[in-house]
Design a protein around this motif. Structure first.
Motif, PDB file in Angstrom:
ATOM      1  N   GLU A 155       0.819  -1.209   0.000  1.00 48.33           N
ATOM      2  CA  GLU A 155       0.000   0.000   0.000  1.00 48.33           C
ATOM      3  C   GLU A 155       0.854   1.261   0.000  1.00 48.33           C
ATOM      4  N   PHE A 156       1.950   1.234   0.786  1.00 49.54           N
ATOM      5  CA  PHE A 156       2.801   2.423   0.834  1.00 49.54           C
ATOM      6  C   PHE A 156       3.533   2.620  -0.492  1.00 49.54           C
ATOM      7  N   ALA A 157       3.969   1.541  -1.113  1.00 49.88           N
ATOM      8  CA  ALA A 157       4.653   1.658  -2.407  1.00 49.88           C
ATOM      9  C   ALA A 157       3.748   2.328  -3.438  1.00 49.88           C
ATOM     10  N   ALA A 158       2.428   2.105  -3.320  1.00 51.04           N
ATOM     11  CA  ALA A 158       1.491   2.666  -4.293  1.00 51.04           C
ATOM     12  C   ALA A 158       1.310   4.171  -4.139  1.00 51.04           C
ATOM     13  N   ILE A 159       1.631   4.731  -2.960  1.00 51.54           N
ATOM     14  CA  ILE A 159       1.415   6.168  -2.753  1.00 51.54           C
ATOM     15  C   ILE A 159       2.723   6.946  -2.635  1.00 51.54           C
TER      16      ILE A 159
ATOM     17  N   GLU B 239      -2.229  10.698   3.081  1.00 46.42           N
ATOM     18  CA  GLU B 239      -2.439   9.399   2.424  1.00 46.42           C
ATOM     19  C   GLU B 239      -1.870   8.270   3.273  1.00 46.42           C
ATOM     20  N   LEU B 240      -0.690   8.482   3.862  1.00 46.98           N
ATOM     21  CA  LEU B 240      -0.123   7.468   4.746  1.00 46.98           C
ATOM     22  C   LEU B 240      -1.024   7.241   5.951  1.00 46.98           C
ATOM     23  N   GLU B 241      -1.503   8.314   6.557  1.00 53.69           N
ATOM     24  CA  GLU B 241      -2.364   8.161   7.737  1.00 53.69           C
ATOM     25  C   GLU B 241      -3.646   7.419   7.394  1.00 53.69           C
TER      26      GLU B 241
END
Length: 532
Positions: free
Chosen positions: A74-78, A118-120
């Motif tokens: 998920e983090f790689a996508a943002i 977005e991370l939060e």
């Protein structure tokens, strides 16, 4: 029952862990605990995430922590990789360049840019999927304690009035104005840096003059930081002058004033950048994490990173104490390991701040000239770029035998082939200790692994690209004992056969393969296994 009397241990008013603050540090701590089966209640005074951008950069070590929390994809996508950091002079000429690799030691880009809201949102969504976690929004904590030697009372207020929670452990992730820090009597140690800056976040499709990294403008008259955050997102930071300057004038060196297309100022705000460390990070079972424990200027992008390192360091130890009978002394290693590292990062950030501004005294010009000269020394910029995460200092959980050995460093994380699939190393190792060997494990090493309830794994079995074997060879090690956070606890030197000083750390763990051993039985079993 009065407010001063703790409730029964399984009542709705009791929680193994109460986390104050649902920012990235608090939620990551909750997720890491949940993956180890530890329940937590997270109290947050706001009902939703803060919608405006704040932190924008992270490193490969922190990406590995997000992987441990289950969020790597998920983090790689943002996020987007960044090339590194450049130091520019007042005329925006490059003085030095600190390149960052797209594949770092931990298996991720050494620098990644992202949007904090977005991370939060990713973290909150992951939290909602974990039955071990409960988030209570609109809950403002008003008191922690007093310390009675038993469960810790946390008092909070919401729309329904005042409530009390009793916790075995409290994690204060409640920021620079932490009520938890006040509750344990901690005070700031000032590391002597304080400047007032304007932070500007912009969304535009203009042809902004930039590279895919961070620029630090080392101009004492107008120091600035600039970076591209996303496809159409940019951030500028400027040290304040007297008066409020228009955004378009501030960004003119990057966006020509003649540009008349889209230009949305997402946020313009003023910050005071400070360098501080709390004099104590815990009292009893109440701990400080993130900005509650340390404040760093943002010049090397390590503010949020330091907080997530806090969470990773503390949560595996806390889970071991709460679930597997480890001694309370294990929790003391949190501050002794994290505080020196946080101080190191803050000092690097302060040094970068001085490099940018040159100071305000008569020697400022001389310092800037020396900086420019130093940046031309071959290899110096590469060396400086590797120094963000030095080895942990020797201590109860870092048995250093040689000055430049592997103890206290992180194990690299290559891609491996396991069970017919390609995976990152940590997915194969699991969440506990690991004994990693250069060859087939011998009996005493197998006994050590048995005492810890883990496997002894030859590097040949993980089938990587040779990274692990080369790492062990360079560190002159036949085997290493990896902690759950992938830090090397102990080393069997090349040609050695035993972990001979295990008594120094084994007594902290008090563990055997039994889930709830008595301390005496656990210590004897583990010590026997390490000296057999």
């Amino acid at each position: 029952m009065t407010a001063d009397q703790p409730p029964p241990p399984h009542s709705a008013q009791h929680a193994p862990v109460v986390i104050i603050g649902a920012g990235p540090v608090g939620v990551t701590a909750a997720l890491l605990l949940a993956r180890r089966g530890v329940r937590s209640v997270v109290l947050e005074r706001h009902r939703d995430i803060y919608p405006l951008p704040r932190a924008v950069a992270t490193d490969d070590e922190v990406c590995r922590i997000l992987q441990a929390a289950g969020l790597e994809k998920e983090f790689a996508a943002i996020s987007r990789p960044a090339k590194g950091l450049r130091l520019l002079d007042a005329r925006h000429r490059v003085m030095a360049e600190f390149r960052r690799s797209r594949h770092g030691h931990h298996g991720y880009p050494q620098t990644s840019m992202f949007d904090q809201p977005e991370l939060e949102r990713l973290l909150r969504d992951a939290l909602a999927r974990r039955p071990e976690c409960e988030l209570r929004g609109g809950a403002e904590v008003t008191a922690v304690g007093p310390d009675t030697g038993g469960p810790v009372r946390v008092t909070y207020r919401d729309d329904d009035g005042e409530h009390h929670l009793w916790a075995q452990t409290v994690l204060g992730c409640d920021g620079a104005n932490s009520i938890t820090r006040d509750a344990i009597g901690a005070v700031w140690e000032d590391l002597r840096f304080e400047e007032h800056w304007t932070v500007v976040d912009v969304r535009t499709h203009a042809d902004v003059r930039c590279w895919e990294g961070v620029d630090q403008v080392c101009d004492p008259d107008r120091p600035a930081t600039f970076m591209r955050v996303g496809e159409d997102r940019y951030r500028w930071e400027f040290r304040l002058r007297d008066g409020d300057e228009p955004v378009r004038e501030l960004v003119a060196p990057w966006v020509p004033p003649s540009y008349d297309g889209d230009f949305e100022v997402v946020r313009k705000t003023q910050y005071t950048f400070r360098a501080r460390v709390a004099d104590r990070w815990h009292k009893g079972r109440v701990f400080l994490l993130g900005d509650a424990a340390h404040l760093t200027p943002p010049f090397i992008g390590q503010g949020l990173c330091s907080g997530l390192r806090d969470a990773y360091n503390l949560t595996w130890k806390l889970a071991r104490v709460l679930q597997q009978g480890a001694t309370e002394g294990l929790l003391d290693t949190y501050e002794s390991e994290r505080k020196p590292h946080a101080r190191h990062v803050i000092r690097l950030a302060v040094a970068m701040g001085w490099a940018m501004t040159g100071g305000q005294d008569g020697a400022a010009a001389l310092r800037r000239n020396l900086l420019a000269a130093a940046c031309r020394i071959p290899g110096l910029t590469e060396l400086a770029g590797r120094d963000l995460s030095p080895p942990l200092t020797a201590g109860p959980l870092v048995r250093r035998r040689a000055r430049r050995g592997l103890a206290g460093t992180h194990c690299p994380q290559p891609w491996v082939n396991a069970d017919g699939r390609r995976a990152r190393l940590d997915e194969v190792l699991g969440d506990s200790f690991t004994v990693l060997t250069a060859s087939d494990p011998w009996p005493s090493l197998t006994a050590l692994a048995h005492g810890l309830g883990v496997r002894a794994i030859p590097v040949a079995d993980v089938r990587d690209d040779g990274t692990l074997a080369a790492w062990l060879h360079a560190g002159r090690a036949d085997a290493v004992l990896l902690r759950p956070d992938r830090v090397v606890l102990d080393v069997v030197p090349a040609g050695g056969r035993d972990v001979t000083d295990a008594a120094a750390w084994a007594s902290l763990l008090h563990t055997t393969r039994s889930p709830h051993p008595s301390p005496r039985t656990a210590e004897k079993s583990l010590l026997r296994s390490t000296t057999r």
